[in-house]
Enzyme design. Sequence first.
Site, PDB file in Angstrom:
ATOM      1  N   ASP A  90       0.851  -1.219  -0.001  1.00 58.96           N
ATOM      2  CA  ASP A  90       0.082  -0.025  -0.099  1.00 58.96           C
ATOM      3  C   ASP A  90       0.912   1.326   0.152  1.00 58.96           C
ATOM      4  OD1 ASP A  90       0.759   0.275   2.446  1.00 58.96           O
ATOM      5  OD2 ASP A  90      -1.043  -0.044   3.451  1.00 58.96           O
ATOM      6  N   SER A  91       0.312   2.452  -0.125  1.00 62.89           N
ATOM      7  CA  SER A  91       1.102   3.554  -0.708  1.00 62.89           C
ATOM      8  C   SER A  91       1.561   4.258   0.739  1.00 62.89           C
ATOM      9  CB  SER A  91       0.290   4.461  -1.381  1.00 62.89           C
ATOM     10  OG  SER A  91      -0.705   4.991  -0.812  1.00 62.89           O
ATOM     11  N   GLY A  92       1.008   4.162   1.699  1.00 63.84           N
ATOM     12  CA  GLY A  92       1.291   4.997   2.784  1.00 63.84           C
ATOM     13  C   GLY A  92       0.046   6.031   3.276  1.00 63.84           C
ATOM     14  N   GLY A  93      -0.687   6.305   2.074  1.00 65.67           N
ATOM     15  CA  GLY A  93      -1.592   7.245   2.377  1.00 65.67           C
ATOM     16  C   GLY A  93      -2.479   6.980   3.711  1.00 65.67           C
ATOM     17  N   PHE A  94      -2.920   5.666   3.754  1.00 61.50           N
ATOM     18  CA  PHE A  94      -4.012   5.249   4.734  1.00 61.50           C
ATOM     19  C   PHE A  94      -3.188   5.519   6.206  1.00 61.50           C
ATOM     20  CE2 PHE A  94      -5.718   2.289   7.782  1.00 61.50           C
ATOM     21  CZ  PHE A  94      -6.995   2.778   7.878  1.00 61.50           C
ATOM     22  N   ASP A 145      -2.948   8.383  -1.938  1.00 62.99           N
ATOM     23  CA  ASP A 145      -4.038   8.884  -2.394  1.00 62.99           C
ATOM     24  C   ASP A 145      -4.433   9.666  -0.809  1.00 62.99           C
ATOM     25  OD1 ASP A 145      -3.705   6.643  -0.388  1.00 62.99           O
ATOM     26  OD2 ASP A 145      -6.311   6.150  -1.080  1.00 62.99           O
ATOM     27  N   GLN A 187     -11.660   7.595  -3.947  1.00 67.17           N
ATOM     28  CA  GLN A 187     -11.895   8.026  -2.854  1.00 67.17           C
ATOM     29  C   GLN A 187     -13.479   8.966  -3.193  1.00 67.17           C
ATOM     30  OE1 GLN A 187     -10.789   7.998   0.167  1.00 67.17           O
ATOM     31  NE2 GLN A 187      -8.832   6.767  -0.530  1.00 67.17           N
ATOM     32  N   GLY A 214     -11.079   4.436   1.707  1.00 68.91           N
ATOM     33  CA  GLY A 214     -11.766   5.413   2.440  1.00 68.91           C
ATOM     34  C   GLY A 214     -13.107   4.845   2.582  1.00 68.91           C
ATOM     35  N   ASP A 264      -8.047  -7.217   1.901  1.00 68.70           N
ATOM     36  CA  ASP A 264      -7.119  -7.386   3.020  1.00 68.70           C
ATOM     37  C   ASP A 264      -7.535  -6.763   4.317  1.00 68.70           C
ATOM     38  OD1 ASP A 264      -6.365  -4.297   2.132  1.00 68.70           O
ATOM     39  OD2 ASP A 264      -5.467  -4.686   4.003  1.00 68.70           O
ATOM     40  N   CYS A 302     -11.913 -27.665  10.716  1.00 67.94           N
ATOM     41  CA  CYS A 302     -10.850 -26.903  10.231  1.00 67.94           C
ATOM     42  C   CYS A 302      -9.597 -27.832  10.290  1.00 67.94           C
ATOM     43  CB  CYS A 302     -10.678 -25.804  10.995  1.00 67.94           C
ATOM     44  SG  CYS A 302      -9.099 -24.620  10.595  1.00 67.94           S
ATOM     45  N   CYS A 304      -6.412 -26.682  10.046  1.00 72.89           N
ATOM     46  CA  CYS A 304      -5.123 -26.070  10.472  1.00 72.89           C
ATOM     47  C   CYS A 304      -4.448 -26.439  11.792  1.00 72.89           C
ATOM     48  CB  CYS A 304      -5.515 -24.609  10.885  1.00 72.89           C
ATOM     49  SG  CYS A 304      -6.019 -24.479  12.490  1.00 72.89           S
ATOM     50  N   CYS A 307      -6.340 -26.667  15.228  1.00 75.67           N
ATOM     51  CA  CYS A 307      -7.505 -27.432  15.167  1.00 75.67           C
ATOM     52  C   CYS A 307      -7.119 -29.023  15.109  1.00 75.67           C
ATOM     53  CB  CYS A 307      -8.428 -27.001  14.186  1.00 75.67           C
ATOM     54  SG  CYS A 307      -9.112 -25.373  14.406  1.00 75.67           S
ATOM     55  N   HIS A 333      -4.948 -20.475  12.549  1.00 75.20           N
ATOM     56  CA  HIS A 333      -6.376 -20.762  12.536  1.00 75.20           C
ATOM     57  C   HIS A 333      -7.113 -19.774  11.820  1.00 75.20           C
ATOM     58  CE1 HIS A 333     -10.484 -22.260  13.300  1.00 75.20           C
ATOM     59  NE2 HIS A 333     -10.514 -21.037  13.708  1.00 75.20           N
TER      60      HIS A 333
HETATM   61 ZN   LIG Z   1      -8.246 -24.134  12.719  1.00 77.87          ZN
END
Ligand SMILES: [Zn+2]
Length: 370
Positions: A90-94, A145, A187, A214, A264, A302, A304, A307, A333
């Site tokens: 990401d650009s750092g804007g956030f 942005d 935006q 945004g 994300d 699950c 993982c 689990c 998990h």
């Molecule tokens: Zn799990």
Amino acid sequence: MSVFRVTATDGAARAGVLTTAHGEVETPVFMPVGTKATVKTLLPQEVREAGAQILLGNTYHLHFRPGDELIAELGGLHRFMGWDGPILTDSGGFQVFSLRDTIAHVDDDGVTFRSVYDGATARFTPELAAEIQRNLGSDIAMCLDQVPPPGVPRAELEDAVRRTTEWARLQRHAERAPGQLRFAIVQGGTDRELRQRSAEELVELDFEGNAIGGLAIGEDRDVTFDTTDWLAPLLPAGKPRYFMGIGDPVGILEVIEAGVDMFDCVLPTRTARTGSALVWGGRLNLRNARYARDPKPLDAACDCPACTRYTRAYLRHLVNQSELLGHRLLTLHNLRFLLELTRNAREAIERGEFSAFKRSALDRIGTWEP
Ligand SMILES: [Zn+2]
């Protein structure tokens, strides 16, 4: 050649394949966040085994620590963090704009602020954001942005839209890392006219992908989803659409349904850090005394490591003792849960059964407070 191809659609939802310099990504895709060049506590191979195809890195943090030039000197972010798959930065804007107290000055050329690391005055410009991401060598770079907080006066929102377009124009032809793609960020808050203007201006600049920025920053959830529903179709169907910063199970399903391909969130890793697991039915807080003698796994279905090998009682013990293994297992998990949910959504789209899949998933998720 187009870097993105849609392979199936179901209503507005789509399945697709995004080609990057470090491999293909099947969409819809959840991207785990590795802010400081690590998905906290996990080895890259563990992140991959959880089902991750692409990771997020953070321009703001890596620029200040350890420095993007240092990372470039050591062969770029992939080699530095030992992950050979695709990376989006990401650009750092956030970061700059969400740390409002640290902003000194915003003008048409950039933003001046105090670094969260040492309070030193720093400045981000569109050109610098592009240069940092070239140094990092990410597969997908984001445009710098301006991200206004929710509820600002319309004039401020309009200013942010105008700057975001101007800054995007400056980044359009900035030098790139080999094979690096660049996405624009739309935006305009929840203002329909401004969003439309932002989308039109940025689409015209013809980046390889388009992001929705945004949103999911504190406004009402219904408004988030409603905005996404009418905004996503304004972004070209032949290019990837990325919703920045959503990753709770309900949010994932809603944005996929609107036609979003990528998203994300720090939710799975941050939730793990607080001793909670994402499970069907909501969020399971292992600090709760009711799990002290619970011999069941977090989720019997699950696969993982947490689990398949451990009881809730053991995980609760680790969490209560602040053992690192507890943090690791819960992270594994939580990632697995969201990555599987997204993969299953993709398969449902391919079968033309996304609506039914979403309905049944929402029933199982129950009431969810993000
Ligand atoms: Zn799990």
